[in-house]
Write a protein that holds these residues in place. Sequence first.
Motif, PDB file in Angstrom:
ATOM      1  N   SER A   8       0.843  -1.192   0.000  1.00  0.00           N
ATOM      2  CA  SER A   8       0.000   0.000   0.000  1.00  0.00           C
ATOM      3  C   SER A   8       0.877   1.240   0.000  1.00  0.00           C
ATOM      4  CB  SER A   8      -0.935  -0.008   1.225  1.00  0.00           C
ATOM      5  OG  SER A   8      -0.193   0.027   2.435  1.00  0.00           O
ATOM      6  N   GLN A   9       0.227   2.407  -0.032  1.00  0.00           N
ATOM      7  CA  GLN A   9       0.891   3.708   0.073  1.00  0.00           C
ATOM      8  C   GLN A   9       2.035   3.865  -0.936  1.00  0.00           C
ATOM      9  OE1 GLN A   9       1.786   5.091   3.990  1.00  0.00           O
ATOM     10  NE2 GLN A   9      -0.093   4.298   4.883  1.00  0.00           N
ATOM     11  N   ASN A  35      -5.658   8.341  -1.329  1.00  0.00           N
ATOM     12  CA  ASN A  35      -5.152   9.126  -2.454  1.00  0.00           C
ATOM     13  C   ASN A  35      -6.125   9.002  -3.627  1.00  0.00           C
ATOM     14  OD1 ASN A  35      -3.127  10.730  -3.691  1.00  0.00           O
ATOM     15  ND2 ASN A  35      -2.350   8.930  -4.769  1.00  0.00           N
ATOM     16  N   ASP A  81      -4.699   1.890  -3.929  1.00  0.00           N
ATOM     17  CA  ASP A  81      -3.941   3.133  -3.973  1.00  0.00           C
ATOM     18  C   ASP A  81      -3.348   3.286  -5.369  1.00  0.00           C
ATOM     19  OD1 ASP A  81      -2.871   5.522  -3.149  1.00  0.00           O
ATOM     20  OD2 ASP A  81      -1.144   4.640  -2.128  1.00  0.00           O
TER      21      ASP A  81
END
Length: 658
Positions: free
Chosen positions: A17-18, A307, A349
């Motif tokens: 993730s991220q 996001n 994401d």
Amino acid sequence: MTKNIAPEDLYQLRSVSQVRFYANNIFFTENFIRKDSNSYLANLVSLDQDKNYRVWCQKGLNSSPRVLGDFLYYLHQEDGKKMQLYRMPIDGGSAQPFLLTDSEDTSVQELVVSNDAQALYVKTKKTQEQPKFKTEKFPEVRHVTKLNGRLDGYGWFENDAEFSLIKIDKLMQEETVLFTTKDDFELAAVAKAGTDIAYIRGRQPELDTDIDYTKAVYLYNEKTGKTQLITTDVAQGSFSAAAFSPDGKTLALVGNDNNYPGQTINDLWLYSLETKQLTNLTQQLLDVDVGYEAALTADFTQNLCSNSVVWLDNKQYIFTALHHGHSQLYMGNWDTVQLIRDEAEDITDFCVASPQKLLLTVSKQALPSELLLFDIETKIVTELYNPNHDFEQTHSYLKAQKFTYLSKDKTQELEGWYLPAANKPKHSPVLMYVHGGPHAAYGEAFFHEFQVLASWGYGIVYVNPRGSTTYGQKFCNDVDGHYGENDFSDVLAGLDYALEHFPELDKNHQYIAGGSYGGFMTTWAVGHTKRFKAAVAQRCVSDWISMHGTSDIGYWFDRQELQADLFSDDEARQKYWRMSPLAYAQNVITPIRLLHGEWDMRCPISQSEEFFTAVKLAGGETDMIRYPQSFHGVSRNGLPSLRIHRMYDIKEWFDKHQ
């Protein structure tokens, strides 16, 4: 021969993730669970252009990678301590805490790099109070003054909290406190350093007699120190994400007019900083839910961010949306919006890697997590990293079949999925699993628990009844004021369809389970039908009247969902009781097990206690399992040992009633 998925595989499976892209390096978090510490951890890792894998930090929970100048900044938390800001040199060297303050009472909550990459902006929180008190010989008291004073998954809000916005200059590495406030806010986006900062907060932070439904967008100008509300025209609006165009002249927003608190479909908005005009671009064009707030119901991915929208250049932007149980990607400008990706997946994401390429982290029904490169022009997808590659050499995932069916009143085409039991026996018991919400949705995302239950021999049927998200506003609103009506009919119709079209399912062994709203539906079902051999209701709502004052959201959620104010008149109180499963507990002959977290603030444990007591008094078969130190999300982000224990608790009850 490969193995099916077991509960304990939670300790082996990983998610990504991220994702962020800096100077030809892809940074992301790799999330996993440690059995010995019974905790969730996340490494900060990267891939270079040759796909070389590098671990930057691997102790504790690490998140929010941001590059500024010669340093990688990130958030680090260890051993239950407060989240802190760390940094390490990009060209090599050890990580060091970059303390914004020497106070042990301060935690770092959010990081944003300005569009021109000249400064890092940090939101901090300072408080001496704790959301949950530890057991002590001489405990302190808690003084509650706020109506909106708690949040499930967190605990009690602090009365003394202070929130600050701090700027870290790239060259001087100096810290400047821009402002400090008693009102919480979300740091959303920063244009060029020294200009505009977008943040989100309620318009009525001092409201004391009701909840502030609003989440407005404000611009803080660094040079003047002045703040401007830019969503004035949407008085009750609820916004959740923002992104500046590279030149800082346009702000893309994700949000809604909040006409239906807690369930209004999000749109994509553009705000011109030159003309001061706010425009809703998708309301008339698309019947999709923009962003991540209507997230698909799943239990695996961790450490996610929101996001929802990014810019390709000064004119074009990309945003994600949810539609009919899966993710989509759209590209737009001031005039048009076009669909660019529409696959059976959950995009958790994404970010821009180049003017024509995006990095995506995705989850699918038969793929827990993966990092992909997506070419906008050619639509070619390149697989960059699968954190579970080695695991998948010895294990296999069961594959679900999607189906559509007609509602009993012949007005709606509905969607559902069927996950066959492992080894496809000729006669497998069927488990109808109902999602929470009700304004949520099943979809194309990996569900660990479903894989486990199917490996144990249960055919899993799960559907999106009226009231679910991702099918438009009217569909989502259908349940309001009508709990236990069309929604209940849609659940049973989906089960009937599966029994008719999948002959291996055993009609004589039907079971039902669900959590939160799914717990409501389970307790409602056993009070209105005798078709199920056994039921497991988890963190249920059984009594809307007591829910009103004991839940962290009850006093406003009940009004919206039941379309009545409990204290307005006798008719409203009768409606609350009429829609409560507790009112029909004396009818229950289905053996029912109740599972509940003792720290649950969303649907307090008293909801299960009431139903358990009523069924017991009526002579029904029931028991209850209490999970200590567990909030409402015990099945998704609760203590790992209890998540696993809970799956065996479900199996034990259903196996007992074969």
